[in-house]
Design a protein around this motif. Sequence first.
Motif, PDB file in Angstrom:
ATOM      1  N   ASN A   1       0.814  -1.213   0.000  1.00  0.00           N
ATOM      2  CA  ASN A   1       0.000   0.000   0.000  1.00  0.00           C
ATOM      3  C   ASN A   1       0.849   1.265   0.000  1.00  0.00           C
ATOM      4  O   ASN A   1       2.076   1.218   0.010  1.00  0.00           O
ATOM      5  N   ALA A   2       0.159   2.413   0.046  1.00  0.00           N
ATOM      6  CA  ALA A   2       0.846   3.702  -0.048  1.00  0.00           C
ATOM      7  C   ALA A   2       1.785   3.947   1.124  1.00  0.00           C
ATOM      8  O   ALA A   2       2.789   4.654   0.978  1.00  0.00           O
ATOM      9  N   LYS A   3       1.490   3.398   2.295  1.00  0.00           N
ATOM     10  CA  LYS A   3       2.368   3.601   3.452  1.00  0.00           C
ATOM     11  C   LYS A   3       3.766   3.073   3.159  1.00  0.00           C
ATOM     12  O   LYS A   3       4.765   3.675   3.578  1.00  0.00           O
ATOM     13  N   TYR A   4       3.845   1.970   2.425  1.00  0.00           N
ATOM     14  CA  TYR A   4       5.148   1.414   2.062  1.00  0.00           C
ATOM     15  C   TYR A   4       5.931   2.407   1.216  1.00  0.00           C
ATOM     16  O   TYR A   4       7.133   2.614   1.420  1.00  0.00           O
ATOM     17  N   LEU A   5       5.261   3.038   0.269  1.00  0.00           N
ATOM     18  CA  LEU A   5       5.919   4.030  -0.583  1.00  0.00           C
ATOM     19  C   LEU A   5       6.407   5.214   0.255  1.00  0.00           C
ATOM     20  O   LEU A   5       7.548   5.675   0.104  1.00  0.00           O
ATOM     21  N   LEU A   6       5.554   5.724   1.151  1.00  0.00           N
ATOM     22  CA  LEU A   6       5.931   6.873   1.970  1.00  0.00           C
ATOM     23  C   LEU A   6       7.079   6.536   2.924  1.00  0.00           C
ATOM     24  O   LEU A   6       8.003   7.334   3.113  1.00  0.00           O
ATOM     25  N   ASP A   7       7.032   5.356   3.538  1.00  0.00           N
ATOM     26  CA  ASP A   7       8.105   4.962   4.443  1.00  0.00           C
ATOM     27  C   ASP A   7       9.430   4.805   3.697  1.00  0.00           C
ATOM     28  O   ASP A   7      10.496   5.177   4.197  1.00  0.00           O
ATOM     29  N   ASN A   8       9.369   4.248   2.488  1.00  0.00           N
ATOM     30  CA  ASN A   8      10.579   4.125   1.680  1.00  0.00           C
ATOM     31  C   ASN A   8      11.154   5.492   1.338  1.00  0.00           C
ATOM     32  O   ASN A   8      12.374   5.693   1.359  1.00  0.00           O
ATOM     33  N   ALA A   9      10.285   6.427   1.012  1.00  0.00           N
ATOM     34  CA  ALA A   9      10.738   7.775   0.664  1.00  0.00           C
ATOM     35  C   ALA A   9      11.410   8.431   1.861  1.00  0.00           C
ATOM     36  O   ALA A   9      12.453   9.094   1.731  1.00  0.00           O
ATOM     37  N   LYS A  10      10.838   8.252   3.056  1.00  0.00           N
ATOM     38  CA  LYS A  10      11.431   8.822   4.267  1.00  0.00           C
ATOM     39  C   LYS A  10      12.777   8.186   4.596  1.00  0.00           C
ATOM     40  O   LYS A  10      13.664   8.831   5.154  1.00  0.00           O
ATOM     41  N   ASP A  11      12.930   6.921   4.223  1.00  0.00           N
ATOM     42  CA  ASP A  11      14.144   6.181   4.575  1.00  0.00           C
ATOM     43  C   ASP A  11      15.250   6.351   3.545  1.00  0.00           C
ATOM     44  O   ASP A  11      16.359   5.876   3.744  1.00  0.00           O
ATOM     45  N   PHE A  12      14.956   7.036   2.447  1.00  0.00           N
ATOM     46  CA  PHE A  12      15.946   7.247   1.395  1.00  0.00           C
ATOM     47  C   PHE A  12      17.038   8.187   1.894  1.00  0.00           C
ATOM     48  O   PHE A  12      16.754   9.264   2.420  1.00  0.00           O
ATOM     49  N   LEU A  13      18.290   7.794   1.732  1.00  0.00           N
ATOM     50  CA  LEU A  13      19.404   8.571   2.278  1.00  0.00           C
ATOM     51  C   LEU A  13      20.069   9.468   1.238  1.00  0.00           C
ATOM     52  O   LEU A  13      20.974  10.233   1.571  1.00  0.00           O
ATOM     53  N   GLY A  14      19.640   9.376  -0.001  1.00  0.00           N
ATOM     54  CA  GLY A  14      20.231  10.212  -1.040  1.00  0.00           C
ATOM     55  C   GLY A  14      19.650  11.613  -1.052  1.00  0.00           C
ATOM     56  O   GLY A  14      18.836  11.987  -0.207  1.00  0.00           O
ATOM     57  N   THR A  15      20.066  12.387  -2.030  1.00  0.00           N
ATOM     58  CA  THR A  15      19.616  13.779  -2.129  1.00  0.00           C
ATOM     59  C   THR A  15      18.756  14.033  -3.356  1.00  0.00           C
ATOM     60  O   THR A  15      18.156  15.096  -3.475  1.00  0.00           O
ATOM     61  N   LYS A  16      18.654  13.073  -4.259  1.00  0.00           N
ATOM     62  CA  LYS A  16      17.880  13.290  -5.477  1.00  0.00           C
ATOM     63  C   LYS A  16      17.368  11.961  -6.007  1.00  0.00           C
ATOM     64  O   LYS A  16      18.097  10.961  -6.019  1.00  0.00           O
ATOM     65  N   GLY A  17      16.111  11.948  -6.425  1.00  0.00           N
ATOM     66  CA  GLY A  17      15.526  10.754  -6.991  1.00  0.00           C
ATOM     67  C   GLY A  17      15.192  10.957  -8.458  1.00  0.00           C
ATOM     68  O   GLY A  17      15.357  12.052  -9.005  1.00  0.00           O
ATOM     69  N   PRO A  18      14.702   9.915  -9.131  1.00  0.00           N
ATOM     70  CA  PRO A  18      14.311  10.056 -10.539  1.00  0.00           C
ATOM     71  C   PRO A  18      13.064  10.919 -10.666  1.00  0.00           C
ATOM     72  O   PRO A  18      12.230  10.950  -9.752  1.00  0.00           O
ATOM     73  N   ARG A  19      12.936  11.625 -11.743  1.00  0.00           N
ATOM     74  CA  ARG A  19      11.749  12.457 -11.963  1.00  0.00           C
ATOM     75  C   ARG A  19      10.644  11.593 -12.595  1.00  0.00           C
ATOM     76  O   ARG A  19      10.797  11.089 -13.698  1.00  0.00           O
ATOM     77  N   LEU A  20       9.549  11.427 -11.887  1.00  0.00           N
ATOM     78  CA  LEU A  20       8.398  10.666 -12.364  1.00  0.00           C
ATOM     79  C   LEU A  20       7.396  11.614 -13.018  1.00  0.00           C
ATOM     80  O   LEU A  20       7.389  12.812 -12.733  1.00  0.00           O
ATOM     81  N   ASP A  21       6.548  11.066 -13.863  1.00  0.00           N
ATOM     82  CA  ASP A  21       5.620  11.894 -14.635  1.00  0.00           C
ATOM     83  C   ASP A  21       4.415  12.334 -13.814  1.00  0.00           C
ATOM     84  O   ASP A  21       3.582  11.504 -13.410  1.00  0.00           O
ATOM     85  N   PHE A  22       4.324  13.618 -13.530  1.00  0.00           N
ATOM     86  CA  PHE A  22       3.135  14.250 -12.977  1.00  0.00           C
ATOM     87  C   PHE A  22       2.637  15.212 -14.056  1.00  0.00           C
ATOM     88  O   PHE A  22       3.106  16.347 -14.146  1.00  0.00           O
ATOM     89  N   LEU A  23       1.721  14.734 -14.877  1.00  0.00           N
ATOM     90  CA  LEU A  23       1.311  15.482 -16.057  1.00  0.00           C
ATOM     91  C   LEU A  23      -0.193  15.656 -16.103  1.00  0.00           C
ATOM     92  O   LEU A  23      -0.955  14.853 -15.537  1.00  0.00           O
ATOM     93  N   LEU A  24      -0.630  16.701 -16.782  1.00  0.00           N
ATOM     94  CA  LEU A  24      -2.051  16.951 -17.010  1.00  0.00           C
ATOM     95  C   LEU A  24      -2.375  16.745 -18.481  1.00  0.00           C
ATOM     96  O   LEU A  24      -1.583  17.089 -19.358  1.00  0.00           O
ATOM     97  N   LYS A  25      -3.536  16.164 -18.724  1.00  0.00           N
ATOM     98  CA  LYS A  25      -4.032  16.078 -20.092  1.00  0.00           C
ATOM     99  C   LYS A  25      -4.603  17.429 -20.509  1.00  0.00           C
ATOM    100  O   LYS A  25      -4.719  18.355 -19.698  1.00  0.00           O
ATOM    101  N   ASP A  26      -4.972  17.553 -21.766  1.00  0.00           N
ATOM    102  CA  ASP A  26      -5.535  18.814 -22.258  1.00  0.00           C
ATOM    103  C   ASP A  26      -6.816  19.185 -21.528  1.00  0.00           C
ATOM    104  O   ASP A  26      -7.199  20.356 -21.459  1.00  0.00           O
ATOM    105  N   THR A  27      -7.495  18.186 -20.972  1.00  0.00           N
ATOM    106  CA  THR A  27      -8.745  18.425 -20.252  1.00  0.00           C
ATOM    107  C   THR A  27      -8.512  18.807 -18.786  1.00  0.00           C
ATOM    108  O   THR A  27      -9.456  18.856 -18.006  1.00  0.00           O
ATOM    109  N   ASN A  28      -7.266  19.056 -18.397  1.00  0.00           N
ATOM    110  CA  ASN A  28      -6.883  19.345 -17.010  1.00  0.00           C
ATOM    111  C   ASN A  28      -7.057  18.136 -16.091  1.00  0.00           C
ATOM    112  O   ASN A  28      -7.081  18.290 -14.869  1.00  0.00           O
TER     113      ASN A  28
END
Length: 512
Positions: A396-423
Amino acid sequence: MIVAFRFFYTNKNSFLAYFLDYYAKKSTLKYTINKNDDEITLFIEGSEEELLKFSDEYMNLVPNSVFLAKSSVEVVKETLKTNLQIPQTKFANITPAVIKNYISKAEILPNEYDIISEISVLKDGEFIGITSENFDELVEFCFLNLLHNQTLNLKNKNGYFILKSGFDFKYCDFVMPTSLPALPKAFIADEKSLIALASFEKPVINLKTSAIFRQNHKEAPLFFDVKAASDFFTFALFDRLSKEELFFVSVKIEKSDFLPLKISVSENNFIVINHGEFISQSEAKFLEEKEFSNFALFGLICNEFSIIEQKNVNIFFDRSLSDSIKVYDKNSAVELLKLPKFSSFEELKDEILSDEVGRTLFENFQKEFGFPTGDIKSSSFYSLFDIVSQILFGKNAKYLLDNAKDFLGTKGPRLDFLLKDTNEFDLAKFVRSGMSYKLAGVSDKIISYGYIESLVYFISDFLDDLKDDANIDNVIFTGTLFEEKDILNLMEKIISKQLNAKFSNYLGLEAR
């Protein structure tokens, strides 16, 4: 000689003024207490010797607070008149004076509100309230129960609680160390977190468990909520347990009118997540109605992503619908972003397969990892994290959030947060970008951090456009996503470059 003790205090329920009045009155020196916005000042008059004695004997007994931003002391030429009413709200929380008396003399004395304890203990089928006469007897009863792994039922004015000795992460809502020095046996806490845990309010804080602890406790989560004892009775009980080397107690909230105060600790602030008993509903309403001009108010909440309506502003957002984000300018509304409404993983799969690139990616991904089936909800950003976490990690999402908090680096890959033409938010590309990194062998922690970092940059770009179009200078973020310390720090770092950003569950409750 007049000395001014100044406190910048961000809670409207100024119980700090109660303690200042209590000890100034006890000193018998002439004094006044003045309030100007968030500044509370105690003016006290006497000889140099009397003032030094007052500072040494009494000011050290004024409890520290998570709402206390900063303090200072200076000699002044004149006083200001008392202009505030000393709050009459009573709290049962332990104070430095209570602890000092107990440790030095083992005395059972009430706190400055004349309260020994608000705890009642379930014994022989009935709840028995704590008094000075039965204090030691009930401490012994509770001590023996927890020492022999029996559950303990307690209640106070706010609700019912069940205590178990040791760790039961699946059962409990938070754990309590029997002494703060025991905390490192299981958790990692910086100095600021320790200060918050020891404060008068005794808030709940989400802390990371240590690697050594997780090796010895396979069921232990990566992060969990922690709270120190706030009532004198539980403090005395835990003192006994600590001496017997029982260092942690698990607490289940069975029923509660007020959840305990919960805060997040960032590099710069204490952020109120859940206000508990220290902020009344009337105060919360007051804070929500405070006037701000030219600002955007974001809500990032673990079960919804919404933008929250705020009165008396030039631009404000509406949370009436959780599946859309609208910005209002005067009487007109423009829908800036709509969240997708997929009802099942099968429907989302069809969207991913809608072009050749998606078909090839899906075929390769399914060979390695499979693809979930069944119903989904996509009415919030948190649910989108839940969807992508199930697809990529099978969790679930908690696993994703916990992993993000536990990441020791300073930069991650850029994932797609995009809008379609319809917003409408493009969920398929949001998922597909993560699938590509998973297939490339990128670790769960790096992908998870990339999603959170990309969300922050998405919000930053979103606000950048609004700043230019709507003349927005300030942004207020609110919600439980900011319980995640590293995420909060990332938000502060990136958003603050372009706007004056504040973070709080209620306006004005940042303690710097």
